[in-house]
Design a protein around this motif. Structure first.
Motif, short mmCIF file in Angstrom:
data_model
loop_
_atom_site.label_atom_id
_atom_site.label_comp_id
_atom_site.label_asym_id
_atom_site.label_seq_id
_atom_site.Cartn_x
_atom_site.Cartn_y
_atom_site.Cartn_z
N HIS A 238 0.86 -1.17 0.00
CA HIS A 238 0.00 0.00 0.00
C HIS A 238 0.90 1.23 0.00
N GLY A 239 0.43 2.30 -0.62
CA GLY A 239 1.22 3.54 -0.59
C GLY A 239 1.88 3.81 -1.91
N MET A 240 2.63 4.90 -1.95
CA MET A 240 3.22 5.39 -3.19
C MET A 240 4.72 5.21 -3.19
N VAL A 241 5.26 5.07 -4.38
CA VAL A 241 6.70 5.11 -4.58
C VAL A 241 6.98 6.28 -5.50
N ASN A 242 7.75 7.24 -5.05
CA ASN A 242 8.04 8.40 -5.87
C ASN A 242 9.17 8.08 -6.83
N VAL A 243 8.90 8.18 -8.11
CA VAL A 243 9.92 7.91 -9.11
C VAL A 243 9.61 8.75 -10.33
N LEU A 244 10.64 9.25 -10.98
CA LEU A 244 10.46 10.05 -12.18
C LEU A 244 11.09 9.29 -13.34
N ALA A 245 10.30 9.01 -14.36
CA ALA A 245 10.81 8.25 -15.50
C ALA A 245 11.93 9.01 -16.19
N HIS A 246 12.94 8.29 -16.62
CA HIS A 246 14.07 8.96 -17.25
C HIS A 246 14.57 8.19 -18.46
N SER A 247 13.78 7.28 -18.99
CA SER A 247 14.20 6.46 -20.11
C SER A 247 13.11 6.45 -21.17
N ALA A 248 13.53 6.34 -22.43
CA ALA A 248 12.56 6.25 -23.52
C ALA A 248 11.74 4.97 -23.43
N TYR A 249 12.19 4.02 -22.62
CA TYR A 249 11.50 2.73 -22.49
C TYR A 249 10.60 2.70 -21.25
N SER A 250 10.54 3.78 -20.50
CA SER A 250 9.75 3.81 -19.27
C SER A 250 8.26 3.87 -19.59
N ALA A 251 7.47 3.24 -18.71
CA ALA A 251 6.03 3.21 -18.89
C ALA A 251 5.44 4.61 -18.73
N PRO A 252 4.34 4.92 -19.43
CA PRO A 252 3.75 6.27 -19.38
C PRO A 252 3.39 6.72 -17.97
N GLU A 253 2.96 5.77 -17.11
CA GLU A 253 2.53 6.19 -15.76
C GLU A 253 3.69 6.70 -14.91
N LEU A 254 4.93 6.45 -15.34
CA LEU A 254 6.08 6.90 -14.56
C LEU A 254 6.44 8.36 -14.84
N PHE A 255 5.74 8.99 -15.79
CA PHE A 255 6.06 10.37 -16.12
C PHE A 255 5.30 11.35 -15.23
N THR A 256 4.82 10.89 -14.10
CA THR A 256 4.15 11.75 -13.13
C THR A 256 4.97 11.80 -11.86
N GLU A 257 4.85 12.89 -11.13
CA GLU A 257 5.67 13.09 -9.93
C GLU A 257 5.35 12.06 -8.86
N ASN A 258 4.06 11.69 -8.73
CA ASN A 258 3.65 10.77 -7.66
C ASN A 258 3.22 9.44 -8.26
N ALA A 259 4.13 8.83 -9.03
CA ALA A 259 3.81 7.55 -9.66
C ALA A 259 3.76 6.44 -8.61
N ALA A 260 2.88 5.48 -8.82
CA ALA A 260 2.80 4.30 -7.95
C ALA A 260 3.07 3.08 -8.82
N PRO A 261 4.33 2.84 -9.16
CA PRO A 261 4.64 1.78 -10.13
C PRO A 261 4.47 0.39 -9.56
N ASP A 262 4.08 -0.52 -10.42
CA ASP A 262 4.11 -1.93 -10.06
C ASP A 262 4.79 -2.68 -11.20
N ILE A 263 4.74 -3.98 -11.18
CA ILE A 263 5.51 -4.79 -12.13
C ILE A 263 5.07 -4.56 -13.56
N ARG A 264 3.86 -4.04 -13.76
CA ARG A 264 3.38 -3.80 -15.12
C ARG A 264 4.18 -2.69 -15.81
#
Length: 541
Positions: free
Chosen positions: A188-214
């Protein structure tokens, strides 16, 4: 804008290793080619070097915080680096990089040691322009999706999968490497991460991304899209959109019939909306396996029918044989070992054990992860209370209260681990009984009429895993809860130390007895007793 990293020079000794040259670097670390003097072999050293938080001391070559504001954040990043390196080192998968050792030169200068893989990277393969056999593409993809499944079962997301981070052994085995931005995924909760690769998933281009294995599934699919089509994947510039990617992959599947079974899954996992992707790597892997199996049956059936037509076999003997083997009906001919496993899984004792083992791990994984979540929740409240403290007396009360809570939390965790060990011991005894040659021989005698395979003792590990699919010991949730609880305690310690410094109270010495900052005491020129001096020391909590 952070400064460029300062690399360790060639010939620099780092423990038992000698630096030879820099292999590469990123925002969070530097990779060196080094020589292991003890074992006389080449290795790769990965140094934790977050460029926005630290720099290198010219004399000692150790890393130091950029300033007082980043000191606490840098210290926490070092702890996180060590925790996650240890967790990754505990993973056993042929397509996940091995970490042989984690060590420190100073409290702020840490490394981990990896084997040197000399087969190049997926980026090298793509840039070579050579045609890759479809069978190799499929084999590589299956191996890496299986690696993602291993990460997912241990609640880890990689977050930086790209062709340069997929290495190859000399034998051609793909290996997922560079876990510098990897994160333990909280339930539960958020992981703060900022995408920095052309191969990164679209949801990672937000400041408060909650990434999972997808998110990792998307990145892996983008890498293999590029490998299969030889077209660059450019998510950031949107030069290749979702619809265009689908058209290119469908066109490829028509040219390369062998890839037709995996292209639907690449298309699915390149979806902009992560809910449209495969729900898990396990589902992706299972879907591909079934599709490939259907494709093999289809080819084999047509091949046999072609031979039958060419040779004009009369009497329908061949047709009857095809139906008997299940090739015309798309049935899978089971091996004697498959039948043996099915029979054993239907045995009431084994069925009862597997159900109890599954329920055991479900229950204790929830228990330990709930303990970690409660600890993290109480830590957030304690940090707020520490930040709001107005005096040393108030801070001392907070510290004493937290120590009592810490003791209670430790007792609760130890009790849970003790209970886990007791219950697990009973399961272990039952497992040893069911897997023993004596029990299996009795079962074989009772069922000799219904099985064709002889049981060879002792049973192979692969066969045992099929009969008992739920592992007897699953330390991943135990280690994860311990790591999260220790990380929460570390935050409190750092917060208390920082608050004490705000009130002018400092540790007088380092753990080795050297003065922490002698200039402070020189300037204050305090003449105080030993009893009073103890007030200026923060005890290790």
């Amino acid at each position: 804008m952070h400064e460029a990293p300062v690399f360790l020079p060639s010939g620099q000794k780092v423990g038992p290793y000698v630096i030879e040259r820099v292999l590469g670097h990123g925002a969070n670390g530097i990779a060196y080619l080094a020589h292991d003097k003890t074992l006389d072999r080449k290795v790769v050293l990965k140094e934790h070097y977050p460029q926005e938080l630290c720099t290198r001391d010219a004399d000692s070559h150790c890393l130091i915080p950029l300033d007082e504001d980043t000191e606490h954040i840098f210290a926490e990043s070092v702890n996180q680096f060590i925790r996650e390196a240890r967790l990754i080192a505990s993973l056993e998968h042929p397509s996940i990089i091995k970490i042989h050792r984690v060590f420190s030169l100073s409290p702020t200068t840490c490394f981990y040691v990896m084997p040197l893989l000399e087969g190049g990277t997926l980026r090298d393969v793509i840039h070579s322009g050579k045609r890759i056999p479809p069978s190799s593409i499929i084999s590589w993809l299956q191996a890496l999706v299986s690696a993602l499944d291993c990460l997912n079962r241990n609640h880890i997301v990689h977050l930086d999968i790209k062709p340069g981070n997929i290495l190859f052994t000399k034998e051609g085995q793909p290996v997922l490497a560079d876990f510098g931005t990897a994160s333990q995924r909280p339930l539960h909760g958020m992981v703060n991460v900022l995408a920095h690769s052309a191969y990164s998933a679209p949801e990672l281009f937000t400041e408060n991304a909650a990434p999972d294995i997808r998110a990792d599934q998307y990145s892996l699919a983008a890498c293999f899209y590029e490998l299969a089509t030889t077209c660059l994947w450019k998510t950031i510039s949107e030069e290749i959109g979702d619809a265009q990617a689908q058209e290119l992959l469908k066109s490829l599947a028509q040219k390369e019939k062998t890839l037709a079974s995996i292209t639907p899954y690449l298309i699915q996992n390149l979806s902009i909306n992560r809910d449209d992707r495969s729900p898990s790597p396990e589902a992706w892997l299972s879907g591909m396996s079934h599709a490939l199996h259907r494709e093999r049956l289809h080819k084999l059936r047509h091949r046999i029918l072609a031979v039958a037509g060419a040779t004009l076999i009369t009497g329908g003997a061949l047709t009857w044989g095809l139906y008997e083997t299940g090739l015309l009906t798309q049935e899978v001919q089971k091996t004697p070992e498959d039948i043996l496993v099915e029979k054993l899984l239907q045995e009431p004792e084994i069925e009862h054990f597997n159900r109890a083992s599954r329920e055991f791990h479900d229950y204790y994984s929830r228990m330990f992860l709930n303990l970690a979540q409660k600890k993290e929740s109480s830590t957030r409240k304690t940090l707020e209370t520490i930040a709001a403290a107005k005096s040393t007396d108030e801070l001392e009360q907070i510290k004493q209260s937290w120590r009592k809570q810490q003791q209670l939390d430790n007792m609760t965790l130890l009790a849970a681990e003790r209970l886990y060990a007791i219950k697990g011991k009973k399961l272990a005894q039952q497992y040893n009984h069911l897997a023993s040659p004596a029990w299996l021989r009795q079962w074989e005698q009772r069922n000799s009429d219904s099985i064709d395979a002889r049981i060879h003792y002792p049973l192979s590990q692969s066969l045992l895993q099929r009969i008992f699919p739920h592992p007897l010991h699953n330390p991943s949730y135990l280690s994860e809860s311990r790591l999260r609880i220790n990380a929460a305690s570390s935050k409190i310690i750092h917060a208390l130390e920082k608050k004490n410094q705000e009130f002018g109270i400092y540790k007088t010495t380092y753990p080795d007895g050297t003065p922490r900052n002698p200039s402070i005491f020189d300037k204050m020129n305090l003449k105080i007793s030993e009893q009073q001096c103890s007030l200026f020391q923060i005890e290790l909590i």
